[in-house]
Design an enzyme around this catalytic site. Sequence first.
Site, short mmCIF file in Angstrom:
data_model
loop_
_atom_site.label_atom_id
_atom_site.label_comp_id
_atom_site.label_asym_id
_atom_site.label_seq_id
_atom_site.Cartn_x
_atom_site.Cartn_y
_atom_site.Cartn_z
N ARG A 84 -13.08 0.67 1.98
CA ARG A 84 -13.01 1.48 0.78
C ARG A 84 -13.67 2.83 1.03
O ARG A 84 -14.64 2.94 1.76
CB ARG A 84 -13.73 0.78 -0.39
N TYR A 224 -5.51 0.46 2.96
CA TYR A 224 -6.45 -0.65 3.20
C TYR A 224 -7.07 -1.21 1.93
O TYR A 224 -7.56 -0.47 1.07
CB TYR A 224 -7.58 -0.18 4.12
N GLY A 225 -7.08 -2.53 1.84
CA GLY A 225 -7.86 -3.28 0.85
C GLY A 225 -7.91 -2.66 -0.53
O GLY A 225 -6.89 -2.30 -1.12
N LYS A 233 -9.93 -3.85 -7.07
CA LYS A 233 -11.05 -3.07 -7.57
C LYS A 233 -10.62 -2.02 -8.59
O LYS A 233 -11.32 -1.77 -9.57
CB LYS A 233 -11.81 -2.43 -6.39
N HIS A 253 -18.01 -7.85 -10.85
CA HIS A 253 -17.85 -8.11 -9.42
C HIS A 253 -18.58 -9.41 -9.08
O HIS A 253 -19.65 -9.40 -8.47
CB HIS A 253 -18.44 -6.92 -8.64
N SER A 275 -20.75 -5.91 -2.13
CA SER A 275 -19.74 -6.18 -1.10
C SER A 275 -20.39 -6.68 0.18
O SER A 275 -21.41 -6.13 0.62
CB SER A 275 -18.96 -4.90 -0.81
N ALA A 276 -19.79 -7.72 0.76
CA ALA A 276 -20.25 -8.33 2.00
C ALA A 276 -21.69 -8.83 1.92
O ALA A 276 -22.47 -8.74 2.87
CB ALA A 276 -20.08 -7.36 3.19
N CYS A 277 -22.07 -9.37 0.76
CA CYS A 277 -23.40 -9.94 0.58
C CYS A 277 -23.37 -11.41 0.19
O CYS A 277 -24.37 -11.94 -0.33
CB CYS A 277 -24.18 -9.14 -0.45
N GLY A 278 -22.25 -12.08 0.41
CA GLY A 278 -22.27 -13.53 0.31
C GLY A 278 -21.56 -14.17 -0.86
O GLY A 278 -21.76 -15.36 -1.10
N LYS A 279 -20.70 -13.45 -1.58
CA LYS A 279 -19.97 -14.09 -2.68
C LYS A 279 -19.02 -15.16 -2.17
O LYS A 279 -19.00 -16.28 -2.68
CB LYS A 279 -19.19 -13.05 -3.51
N ASN A 281 -19.08 -16.78 0.56
CA ASN A 281 -19.84 -17.92 1.09
C ASN A 281 -20.36 -18.82 -0.03
O ASN A 281 -20.20 -20.04 0.03
CB ASN A 281 -21.02 -17.42 1.92
N ASP A 300 -14.60 -13.12 -6.02
CA ASP A 300 -14.86 -11.67 -6.00
C ASP A 300 -14.91 -11.03 -7.39
O ASP A 300 -15.70 -10.12 -7.60
CB ASP A 300 -13.79 -10.97 -5.16
N ALA A 391 -13.35 -6.31 9.05
CA ALA A 391 -12.09 -7.05 9.23
C ALA A 391 -12.02 -8.11 8.15
O ALA A 391 -13.04 -8.67 7.74
CB ALA A 391 -12.05 -7.69 10.60
N ARG A 392 -10.81 -8.39 7.68
CA ARG A 392 -10.67 -9.31 6.54
C ARG A 392 -9.54 -10.31 6.76
O ARG A 392 -8.60 -10.06 7.49
CB ARG A 392 -10.37 -8.51 5.28
N ARG A 423 -28.95 -7.80 -0.80
CA ARG A 423 -29.49 -7.92 0.55
C ARG A 423 -30.82 -7.19 0.58
O ARG A 423 -30.86 -5.96 0.68
CB ARG A 423 -28.48 -7.22 1.47
N GLU A 519 -27.59 -24.36 2.43
CA GLU A 519 -28.92 -24.65 1.87
C GLU A 519 -29.16 -23.92 0.55
O GLU A 519 -30.08 -24.26 -0.20
CB GLU A 519 -30.02 -24.31 2.88
#
Length: 608
Positions: A84, A224-225, A233, A253, A275-279, A281, A300, A391-392, A423, A519
Site C-alpha cells: 500500500r 497491488y493489494g 481497504k 480493521h 497491518s502485519a501484526c498478527g490478525k 495468526n 482483517d 508477499a501475500r 508491536r 500460546e
Amino acid sequence: MSAASAAAMVQGSKSKITNAAVLTFVEEARALFKPEDIHWCDGSKDEYQSLLKLMVDCGTAMWLNPEKRPNSILVRSDPADVARVEDRTFICSKSKDDAGPTNNWAEPAEMKATMAKLFDGAMRGRTMYVIPYSMGPLGSPIAGIGVMVSDSPYVPASMHIMTRVGDAVLDVLGDSEDFVRGMHSIGAPLPDPTSTDVPWPCNPEKYIAHFPETREIMSFGSGYGGNALLGKKCHALRIASVQARDEGWLAEHMLILKLTNPEGKSKYFAAAFPSACGKTNLAMLIPTIPGWKAETIGDDICWMKFGPDGRLYAINPETGFFGVAPGTSKSSNLNAMKSMEENAIFTNVALTDDGDIWWEEMTKNPPTHAIDWRRRSWKPGCGRTAAHPNARFTAPAGQCPVIAPEWEDPKGVPISAIIFGGRRSTVVPLVTQAMSWRHGTFLGSIMASEKTAAAAGKIGELRRDPMAMLPFCGYHMGDYFAHWLHMGEKGGDKMPEIFYVNWFRKGAKRKFLWPGYSENSRVLKWIFERCDGTVEAEETPFGLQPAEGTLDLEGLDIDSSDLAEVLSVNLEFLKAELPMIRQHFETFGDKMPKELVEELDALEKRLG
Ligand code: GTP
Ligand code: SPV
Ligand code: MN
C-alpha cells in the site's frame, strides 16, 4: 445521457442489467477510460478459471505444479508496486478539516480533474472488467454493495476470492442507487490489444483517492493489494468508516474469532492489530490449552451494527484471506497453510525447483535453490530474501479448516470483547483490561506500533496507530474517537469489554519474552473468563491485569523472570511516554474529545 442509451453502449451480452445507476456509472467509466472492450463479471467458476488462464497466457502469472498446489498461480509484481502507498492515499472530503491531520487531503473537484486526466484513455487496448461485489453476506442488513471497474485481470480474479462477486450481487442491488462506485486503472494503456505487454503493467505515478461524501473511489497506477482490490481497504474501511459514523455503526480493521470453552460455551471477539501484526495468526490459532476451541470468522475487517437486543453484531465483509506470507508456516499457522493448499493466488513469493512456493520461515530448512520474487536465481545465504517481506497469499476463507459454521450468517455474531494490540518491544504488557468503554477507547486511541512492510516506508519506526486505523480512517481521527465514545453511550452495558494485548514485548536479550502464536490462547481464555467475571483482575495505573494465578500457564515453558516482565507495565517508561501521547492528542486540536484528555490526565495522576 439517458439510462437507455447508456445501456445500449455498455451492455453487450448483459441484456438483463436494468439498474440505471450502474449502467450510467459503467458508461461514464467506458467513455473516460476508452477500453478495447468490457467484461461484466458474473462471478462464475468458469469466469474465475478463464481469468487465471488469461493471466498465465499474458505472462502475469504462472501455474504452480498441480500435484503440489492444485489450481493455483504465482504472480510476481513490479518491484515498484509491492505494498500500500500511504503517501499517495487521499481523502477528498469537501472540507479539509473532515480529513483531519492523519490523512492526505485534496479538494474533491481538483482531485477529480487530476484523475480525469490520468484516467483519460488509460484502458486503451485493454479490457475493462465491471465487478459488482458485496462486502458481507448477500442481503445481510450489515453488508454493503460496490461496483468497481478495473483493467487488471488480477483484480477481478482476486475479488472472486476476497468478496462475493457477480450477478447475484446485482440481483440483491435491484434498482437501488446505494452502492460504492470504484474506478481502478493500472495506468498502462496499450497501443493496440496485440501489443507486447510487461508481466505487471503499472504506472510510476500513483493515486488512491477517496470521496467519502459521494461514496466514490478512484485508484490509479498500482495493481497491488489494498491499492487495487477496492472492496478491501478503500471501501470496507475508508468509505465504510464514514458511512458507519453517519449511520451509527463501526467499520474496523479487526479479525473476528469464536472461542469455545470446555463446557461448550462460545464467545466472539474482534481484535484490531495494525497491518502485519498478527490478525491472521490470531484469527486461526490452535489453542494449546486442553478443551478450548478457536474458530475463524474473519482475519482483517469487521463491520459491527447494533442488533435487536442492543448488542453489537459483527460480520466479516470478506470471503477470503489476503495474508502475509513470510513467517507463515505449519508451526506458526497450520490453518492458514491448509487454507492455501489449492485454489490460491500467491504474489511475490519464491518459486521452488519443483514448481511450488516458498518464503522465509515457511519450512525449517530453506530449499537449496529457488527463483526469488524478482525472478532471479536464489540460494540460501545469498544475502537477499527469496520472498518480498509483504508477499501475500490469497485463499478462499471457506478452505480454512477452522472456519466457523456461522461465518456467513447474515445477522452477524454478537461481540463480547474488543481487543487492541500492536508491536511494542517495550512498555506495554501482555494483557490489560480496560476499566470502562471510555478507558478502552482511550487505550485504543493511544495505540502505537512498530512499522512493518505492509506499507511502503521505513520499517521498525514507532508510530501512533489508533485502533489500527491510522491508514484506514476515512475522516478526522478526533471525530472517530468521538464516534467510539458515542457508540459506547448508545450501547451502554451491552457493549463489549475492551482489552489491550502485546505479543511483541522484548527482553534485555532483544528476544520476544512471550512465545506467542498458539500460546496466545492463554490470554484469550483470561479474556473469556473476564467477560464472564469468573476470574480476578488486579488494578494497575494502566488498567486491569491478571491477578496472581488467573492466567492459565499450565504446561507452558517460560522463564519466570520473562513472565514477570511481560506481564508488567513498565511504569517508568510509560511515564516517559506521556508527553508524546499528549502531543499525539494535540494534533487533533478542537476535535479531540475532552473525555480522552481526561483519561490521559487520570493516567498521569495514577502514575504519580
Ligand atoms: P494484515 O493482513 O497486513 O492486515 O496483517 P495481519 O495483522 O493479518 O498480520 P499477520 O497475522 O499476517 O502477521 C504476521 C506477522 O506477525 C508475522 O511476522 C508473524 O510472525 C507475526 N506474529 C503473529 N503472531 C505473533 C505472535 O504471537 N508472536 C510474535 N512474536 N509474532 C507474531
Ligand atoms: C494491510 O496492509 O493491512 C492488509 C493488506 O491487510 S492490503 O490489502 O494491501 O491493505
Ligand atoms: Mn489489514
